[in-house]
Design an enzyme around this catalytic site. Structure first.
Site, PDB file in Angstrom:
ATOM      1  N   LEU A  39      35.903  13.464 -10.294  1.00 20.99           N
ATOM      2  CA  LEU A  39      36.435  14.606  -9.558  1.00 20.99           C
ATOM      3  C   LEU A  39      35.336  15.652  -9.483  1.00 20.99           C
ATOM      4  CD1 LEU A  39      39.900  14.677 -11.374  1.00 20.99           C
ATOM      5  CD2 LEU A  39      39.354  13.611  -9.165  1.00 20.99           C
ATOM      6  N   ASN A  40      34.808  15.866  -8.276  1.00 24.74           N
ATOM      7  CA  ASN A  40      33.586  16.657  -8.086  1.00 24.74           C
ATOM      8  C   ASN A  40      33.813  17.799  -7.097  1.00 24.74           C
ATOM      9  OD1 ASN A  40      30.718  17.132  -8.418  1.00 24.74           O
ATOM     10  ND2 ASN A  40      30.422  16.261  -6.375  1.00 24.74           N
ATOM     11  N   GLY A  42      34.614  21.018  -7.944  1.00 22.66           N
ATOM     12  CA  GLY A  42      34.482  22.355  -8.512  1.00 22.66           C
ATOM     13  C   GLY A  42      33.097  22.955  -8.367  1.00 22.66           C
ATOM     14  N   LYS A  53      29.363  22.363  -9.590  1.00 20.79           N
ATOM     15  CA  LYS A  53      29.198  22.416 -11.048  1.00 20.79           C
ATOM     16  C   LYS A  53      28.450  21.191 -11.557  1.00 20.79           C
ATOM     17  CE  LYS A  53      31.739  23.144 -15.310  1.00 20.79           C
ATOM     18  NZ  LYS A  53      33.058  23.259 -15.950  1.00 20.79           N
ATOM     19  N   LYS A 312      33.261  23.660 -19.954  1.00 25.06           N
ATOM     20  CA  LYS A 312      33.848  24.668 -19.058  1.00 25.06           C
ATOM     21  C   LYS A 312      33.112  26.004 -19.139  1.00 25.06           C
ATOM     22  CE  LYS A 312      37.335  21.934 -17.934  1.00 25.06           C
ATOM     23  NZ  LYS A 312      37.329  21.279 -16.610  1.00 25.06           N
TER      24      LYS A 312
END
EC number: 2.7.7.9
Length: 424
Positions: A39-40, A42, A53, A312
């Site tokens: 999942l890319n 962000g 990110k 994070k």
């Protein structure tokens, strides 16, 4: 619904039981049925970075994406397989990510991308910025956008059967051969369509989504769905003992079947946001794990904490850059020299929030092998070869500055604004 915590026996399996079966001789053919999906979507804005990110350097100048490609290339070389990498980008990350993919053209990894949807923001007044008017609707959009891209059918045609989905910033989310083997060769002959990796909750994870059971189906419950009077109960480590790592193993054919029948049911999460201009908006999102109840024979596997290593904040970044971890073929593993399997609780203050500022404040990353707890607040810098042990608290008051000298060894110390060093 979310209050029902008693799960049928066997709905959450201990990882040790899965691992104890060992691996078959044909593990290469099993691996060839797998696709890794990251999942890319962000951006790195929460860490003061522009762009995706996944392009932030996290270890020895390797980015999240570099480490992911190295892990899969190592698998393909070791087992002579063809495990591809698929990146789910958002309209925020797609262009920059595609530019960087050229550097992997000689790696032994096929890389595909597809874009998740973009939705208009519900708004009570006009949003003047063109891009700000749109948002990616959460990673639950993966099912529809993966199917609509045509890539899901392409991979099925190539003989792929399962995807392993995880957040690209979770450095613990590597391909696990034992879980894959359990999926492909189930002990009772009935394959799981959906496996969620969960791990034991600590005080640091009280907001993490948890698995419950309702009407015979596993359900993912996120804190945003919990009525306010019950939030403290939801956060209870004794009542809800596990949380979702967002490492998921899902059958490709099941996604196709459910998508074509419009049968993937996910709760809507209302996510309030404040835009850069100060405008308050809401985003309606879904979570990829919430679809667990739509799949047949779903399962939770309680995995070791090492499979959940998200980055994070710069506090997380300090841990993964330190000697707590060693890097091998793109994978981080806890150093054998550390006596405790848990990571130190690390809290860096606002002076360290942006990666650029954080890097300036460390001449070299401290030795943290024997550290239990670190709190740093205010204008603090670290010289080279600093050693931190036990509980270390460093607080520079407003207007003060603390420079930890090169070679300093701080063990159970409080360092305050006037540079007094106290035993803790």
């Amino acid at each position: 619904m979310w209050m029902e915590t008693v799960l049928d026996p066997g709905r959450i399996q201990p990882y040790e039981k899965i691992k104890s079966k060992g691996l078959p001789d044909n593990i290469s053919s099993v691996l060839n049925k797998l696709v890794v999906v990251k999942l890319n979507g962000g951006l790195g804005t929460s860490m003061g970075c522009k762009g995706p990110k996944s392009l932030i350097g996290v270890r020895n100048e390797n980015t999240f994406l570099d480490l992911t490609v190295k892990q899969i290339e190592h698998l393909n070389k070791t087992y002579n397989t063809d495990v591809p990498l698929v990146l789910m980008n958002s309209f925020n990350t797609d262009e920059d990510t595609k530019k960087i993919l050229q550097k992997y053209s000689h790696c032994r990894v096929k890389i595909y991308t597809f874009n998740q949807s973009r939705y208009p923001r519900p708004r009570t007044c006009p949003i003047p910025w063109r891009n700000e008017a749109w948002y990616p609707p959460g990673h639950g959009d993966i099912y529809a956008s993966f199917y609509n891209s045509g890539l899901l059918n392409t991979l099925l045609d190539e003989g792929k059967e399962y995807i392993f989905v995880s957040n690209i910033d979770n450095l613990g989310a590597t391909v696990d051969l034992y879980i894959l083997n359990h999926l492909m060769n189930p002990p009772n002959g009935k394959r799981c369509e959906f496996v969620m990796e969960v791990t034991d909750k600590t005080r640091a994870d009280v907001k993490g989504g948890t698995l419950t059971q309702y009407e015979g189906k596993l359900r993912l419950v996120e804190i945003a769905q919990v009525p306010k009077p019950h939030v403290d109960e939801f956060k209870s480590v004794s009542k809800f003992k596990i949380f979702n790592t967002n490492n998921l193993w899902i059958s490709l054919s099941a996604i196709k079947r459910l998508q074509e029948a419009n049968a993937i049911d996910m709760e809507i999460i209302v996510n309030p946001k404040t835009l850069d201009g100060g405008l308050n908006v809401i985003q309606l999102e879904t979570a990829v794990g919430a679809a667990v109840k739509s799949f047949e024979n779903s399962l939770g596997i309680n995995v070791p904490r090492s499979r959940f290593l998200p980055v994070k904040t710069t506090s997380d970044l300090l841990l993964v850059m330190s000697n707590l971890y060693s890097l091998n073929a793109g994978s981080l593993t806890m150093s054998e020299k550390r006596e405790f399997p848990t990571v130190p609780l690390t809290k860096l203050g606002s002076s360290f929030t942006k990666v650029q500022d954080y890097l300036k404040r460390f001449e070299s990353i401290p030795d943290m092998l024997e550290l239990d707890h670190l709190t740093v607040s205010g204008d603090v810098t670290f010289g080279k070869n600093v050693v931190l042990k036990g509980t270390v608290i460093i607080i520079a008051n407003h207007g003060d500055r603390i420079d930890i000298p090169p070679g300093a060894v701080l063990e159970n110390k409080i360092v305050s604004g006037n540079l007094r060093i106290l035993d803790h």
